[in-house]
Design a protein around this motif. Structure first.
Motif, PDB file in Angstrom:
ATOM      1  N   PHE A 159      11.848   0.988   9.275  1.00 14.58           N
ATOM      2  CA  PHE A 159      12.411   2.217   8.731  1.00 14.58           C
ATOM      3  C   PHE A 159      11.323   3.018   8.013  1.00 14.58           C
ATOM      4  CE2 PHE A 159      15.945  -0.628   9.319  1.00 14.58           C
ATOM      5  CZ  PHE A 159      16.916   0.203   9.848  1.00 14.58           C
ATOM      6  N   ILE A 160      11.343   4.325   8.224  1.00 15.27           N
ATOM      7  CA  ILE A 160      10.316   5.215   7.688  1.00 15.27           C
ATOM      8  C   ILE A 160      10.902   5.943   6.487  1.00 15.27           C
ATOM      9  CG2 ILE A 160       8.784   7.144   8.210  1.00 15.27           C
ATOM     10  CD1 ILE A 160       9.035   6.311  11.183  1.00 15.27           C
ATOM     11  N   LEU A 161      10.248   5.809   5.339  1.00 12.35           N
ATOM     12  CA  LEU A 161      10.794   6.347   4.107  1.00 12.35           C
ATOM     13  C   LEU A 161      10.221   7.708   3.749  1.00 12.35           C
ATOM     14  CD1 LEU A 161      10.699   3.138   1.865  1.00 12.35           C
ATOM     15  CD2 LEU A 161      12.662   4.073   3.088  1.00 12.35           C
ATOM     16  N   GLU A 162       8.914   7.856   3.906  1.00 12.55           N
ATOM     17  CA  GLU A 162       8.244   9.025   3.352  1.00 12.55           C
ATOM     18  C   GLU A 162       7.965  10.091   4.399  1.00 12.55           C
ATOM     19  OE1 GLU A 162       5.515   8.079  -0.275  1.00 12.55           O
ATOM     20  OE2 GLU A 162       5.011   6.722   1.354  1.00 12.55           O
ATOM     21  N   GLU A 163       7.941  11.316   3.935  1.00 10.88           N
ATOM     22  CA  GLU A 163       7.638  12.446   4.812  1.00 10.88           C
ATOM     23  C   GLU A 163       6.199  12.382   5.310  1.00 10.88           C
ATOM     24  OE1 GLU A 163       8.619  15.677   6.960  1.00 10.88           O
ATOM     25  OE2 GLU A 163       9.997  14.784   5.504  1.00 10.88           O
ATOM     26  N   PHE A 164       5.301  11.870   4.474  1.00  7.81           N
ATOM     27  CA  PHE A 164       3.893  11.920   4.839  1.00  7.81           C
ATOM     28  C   PHE A 164       3.300  10.532   5.066  1.00  7.81           C
ATOM     29  CE2 PHE A 164       4.705  15.811   2.426  1.00  7.81           C
ATOM     30  CZ  PHE A 164       4.355  16.734   3.385  1.00  7.81           C
ATOM     31  N   SER A 165       3.251   9.674   4.047  1.00  9.18           N
ATOM     32  CA  SER A 165       2.439   8.462   4.182  1.00  9.18           C
ATOM     33  C   SER A 165       2.985   7.503   5.226  1.00  9.18           C
ATOM     34  CB  SER A 165       2.306   7.761   2.829  1.00  9.18           C
ATOM     35  OG  SER A 165       3.560   7.283   2.378  1.00  9.18           O
ATOM     36  N   CYS A 166       4.283   7.170   5.181  1.00 13.19           N
ATOM     37  CA  CYS A 166       4.818   6.228   6.160  1.00 13.19           C
ATOM     38  C   CYS A 166       4.888   6.861   7.545  1.00 13.19           C
ATOM     39  CB  CYS A 166       6.205   5.745   5.732  1.00 13.19           C
ATOM     40  SG  CYS A 166       6.158   4.459   4.483  1.00 13.19           S
ATOM     41  N   ALA A 167       5.352   8.113   7.613  1.00 12.50           N
ATOM     42  CA  ALA A 167       5.430   8.777   8.909  1.00 12.50           C
ATOM     43  C   ALA A 167       4.038   8.940   9.504  1.00 12.50           C
ATOM     44  CB  ALA A 167       6.106  10.136   8.757  1.00 12.50           C
ATOM     45  N   ALA A 168       3.071   9.295   8.663  1.00 12.31           N
ATOM     46  CA  ALA A 168       1.710   9.458   9.158  1.00 12.31           C
ATOM     47  C   ALA A 168       1.156   8.145   9.675  1.00 12.31           C
ATOM     48  CB  ALA A 168       0.814  10.001   8.040  1.00 12.31           C
ATOM     49  N   TYR A 169       1.507   7.049   9.008  1.00 14.85           N
ATOM     50  CA  TYR A 169       1.038   5.730   9.445  1.00 14.85           C
ATOM     51  C   TYR A 169       1.564   5.412  10.844  1.00 14.85           C
ATOM     52  CZ  TYR A 169       0.925   0.647   9.775  1.00 14.85           C
ATOM     53  OH  TYR A 169       0.748  -0.635  10.221  1.00 14.85           O
ATOM     54  N   VAL A 170       2.859   5.655  11.063  1.00 13.36           N
ATOM     55  CA  VAL A 170       3.451   5.364  12.364  1.00 13.36           C
ATOM     56  C   VAL A 170       2.901   6.296  13.431  1.00 13.36           C
ATOM     57  CG1 VAL A 170       5.595   5.298  13.674  1.00 13.36           C
ATOM     58  CG2 VAL A 170       5.542   4.428  11.339  1.00 13.36           C
TER      59      VAL A 170
ATOM     60  N   ASN B  52       0.812  -1.212   0.000  1.00 11.13           N
ATOM     61  CA  ASN B  52       0.000   0.000   0.000  1.00 11.13           C
ATOM     62  C   ASN B  52       0.847   1.265   0.000  1.00 11.13           C
ATOM     63  OD1 ASN B  52      -2.495  -1.418   0.174  1.00 11.13           O
ATOM     64  ND2 ASN B  52      -2.142  -1.714   2.366  1.00 11.13           N
ATOM     65  N   ARG B  53       2.145   1.112   0.286  1.00 10.49           N
ATOM     66  CA  ARG B  53       3.045   2.265   0.362  1.00 10.49           C
ATOM     67  C   ARG B  53       4.462   1.780   0.062  1.00 10.49           C
ATOM     68  NH1 ARG B  53       1.228   1.055   5.289  1.00 10.49           N
ATOM     69  NH2 ARG B  53      -0.164   2.844   5.292  1.00 10.49           N
ATOM     70  N   PRO B  54       5.387   2.677  -0.303  1.00  5.12           N
ATOM     71  CA  PRO B  54       6.779   2.258  -0.491  1.00  5.12           C
ATOM     72  C   PRO B  54       7.281   1.546   0.763  1.00  5.12           C
ATOM     73  CG  PRO B  54       6.471   4.484  -1.301  1.00  5.12           C
ATOM     74  CD  PRO B  54       5.188   4.122  -0.621  1.00  5.12           C
ATOM     75  N   THR B  55       7.919   0.396   0.558  1.00  8.98           N
ATOM     76  CA  THR B  55       8.246  -0.487   1.677  1.00  8.98           C
ATOM     77  C   THR B  55       9.675  -1.001   1.573  1.00  8.98           C
ATOM     78  OG1 THR B  55       5.929  -1.210   1.762  1.00  8.98           O
ATOM     79  CG2 THR B  55       7.539  -2.590   2.896  1.00  8.98           C
ATOM     80  N   VAL B  56      10.343  -1.060   2.714  1.00 11.26           N
ATOM     81  CA  VAL B  56      11.685  -1.637   2.779  1.00 11.26           C
ATOM     82  C   VAL B  56      11.577  -3.152   2.845  1.00 11.26           C
ATOM     83  CG1 VAL B  56      13.786  -1.839   4.159  1.00 11.26           C
ATOM     84  CG2 VAL B  56      12.634   0.380   3.949  1.00 11.26           C
ATOM     85  N   MET B  57      12.284  -3.833   1.962  1.00 10.07           N
ATOM     86  CA  MET B  57      12.363  -5.292   1.969  1.00 10.07           C
ATOM     87  C   MET B  57      13.800  -5.660   2.334  1.00 10.07           C
ATOM     88  SD  MET B  57       9.251  -5.604   1.021  1.00 10.07           S
ATOM     89  CE  MET B  57       9.163  -7.383   0.993  1.00 10.07           C
ATOM     90  N   LEU B  58      13.985  -6.218   3.522  1.00  9.55           N
ATOM     91  CA  LEU B  58      15.328  -6.551   3.981  1.00  9.55           C
ATOM     92  C   LEU B  58      15.869  -7.801   3.290  1.00  9.55           C
ATOM     93  CD1 LEU B  58      15.066  -6.011   7.843  1.00  9.55           C
ATOM     94  CD2 LEU B  58      16.010  -4.461   6.138  1.00  9.55           C
TER      95      LEU B  58
END
Length: 301
Positions: free
Chosen positions: A280-291, A246-252
């Motif tokens: 790890f949080i990538l985006e200024e809005f979508s990932c940070a907002a999710y957390v 649903n959003r840019p995601t880190v795949m280890l």
């Protein structure tokens, strides 16, 4: 409400956090805490501490913890604070050049009464690269600070291995709500969701379900064997994963034996001797907002 305003103010001032940590307690496996509890316990007064500590059964350890939850909570809070002080050091931080410049901490309690900490971290030298599938400086930071390898945590690797419980499916999910097992990967990378107008989307999602079932129910020796068994090329496999995002995601980077392992920082995991998780949080809005939304919801609860 005050804590909600605090975290919003920090994001306005500092920008997006770099990572999100979850640290759990493991009271019955912390020798120093058990010695403190033993000294404070009335039932063991007068007994030689050195002789008995090595002989305590699992039940006796649990009893010591259950009888003095306040001391356990204080100990956990102090341990987390010391860890954060060390990570914030500009000279001696285990994170090296990525030492912590600020953090937001929230301690919660599980149903069994044991505390755990959720922490947003702002790190020095966060590259803040534009979101894409080519983010070399971000990948370098991630590989430096996280791992899923048993070689990085030989003594307590079992703490990081996930086992499904009722909480994985408590909202009537058909699969683990933590998305475990994780996708095996030949290298750490960032994947971006597939376009909504991609005509292959439904087909890829169906194949995604089959691949998850294979990870859950079968054992594969190698990544190549896993792809071959599921009739996948590597590029098609990446598209299958993209269809589930649903959003840019880190795949280890993960081998087949690490699909059930929560990502960890080796220094924190060794120091804590307990389960931890690192995101790890990538985006200024979508990932940070999710957390942030997650943290705020927990605060309001």
């Amino acid at each position: 409400m005050k804590r909600k305003r605090d975290v919003f103010a920090m994001i306005r001032q500092l920008g997006k956090p770099t990572m999100f940590l979850t640290l759990s307690a493991n009271e019955t496996r912390w020798p120093h805490l058990l010695k403190i509890l033993y000294k404070l316990s009335s039932r063991y007064s007068g007994t030689d501490l050195h002789d008995v500590m090595q002989q305590l059964s699992a039940l006796q350890r649990a009893t010591l913890v259950n009888e003095d939850p306040v001391t356990c909570c204080i100990y956990f809070n102090k341990m987390v604070n010391v860890i954060m002080q060390l990570l914030s050091s500009s000279k001696y931080s285990p994170f090296g050049e990525y030492n912590v410049i600020d953090y937001f901490k929230r301690i919660e309690f599980q149903h069994r009464g044991s505390p755990h900490a959720h922490i947003l971290l702002w790190l020095r030298n966060d590259p803040r690269e534009s979101i894409s599938e080519g983010m070399p400086l971000t990948i370098r930071l991630i590989d430096r600070l996280s791992s899923t390898s048993v070689e990085d945590l030989p003594d307590s690797y079992g703490n990081q291995v996930h086992k499904h419980t009722f909480t994985c499916f408590k909202r009537n999910e058909k699969q683990c709500r933590f998305n475990i097992p994780f996708w095996p990967m030949d290298q750490t990378r960032v994947l971006i969701p597939i376009s909504s107008d991609d005509t292959r989307r439904d087909q890829l999602k169906r194949h995604c379900t089959k691949l998850r079932e294979a990870l859950e129910t079968k054992v594969f020796d190698t990544f190549a064997e896993f792809l071959a068994d599921n009739n996948c090329t590597y590029e098609y496999y990446l598209d299958v994963i993209r269809s589930s995002l649903n959003r840019p995601t880190v795949m280890l980077k993960r081998s087949m034996t690490q699909s059930w392992t929560n990502p960890f920082n080796s220094w924190i995991a060794k120091t804590l001797s307990s389960n931890m998780d690192i995101q790890f949080i990538l985006e200024e809005f979508s990932c940070a907002a999710y957390v942030v939304e997650y943290v705020i919801n927990r605060i309001e609860a």
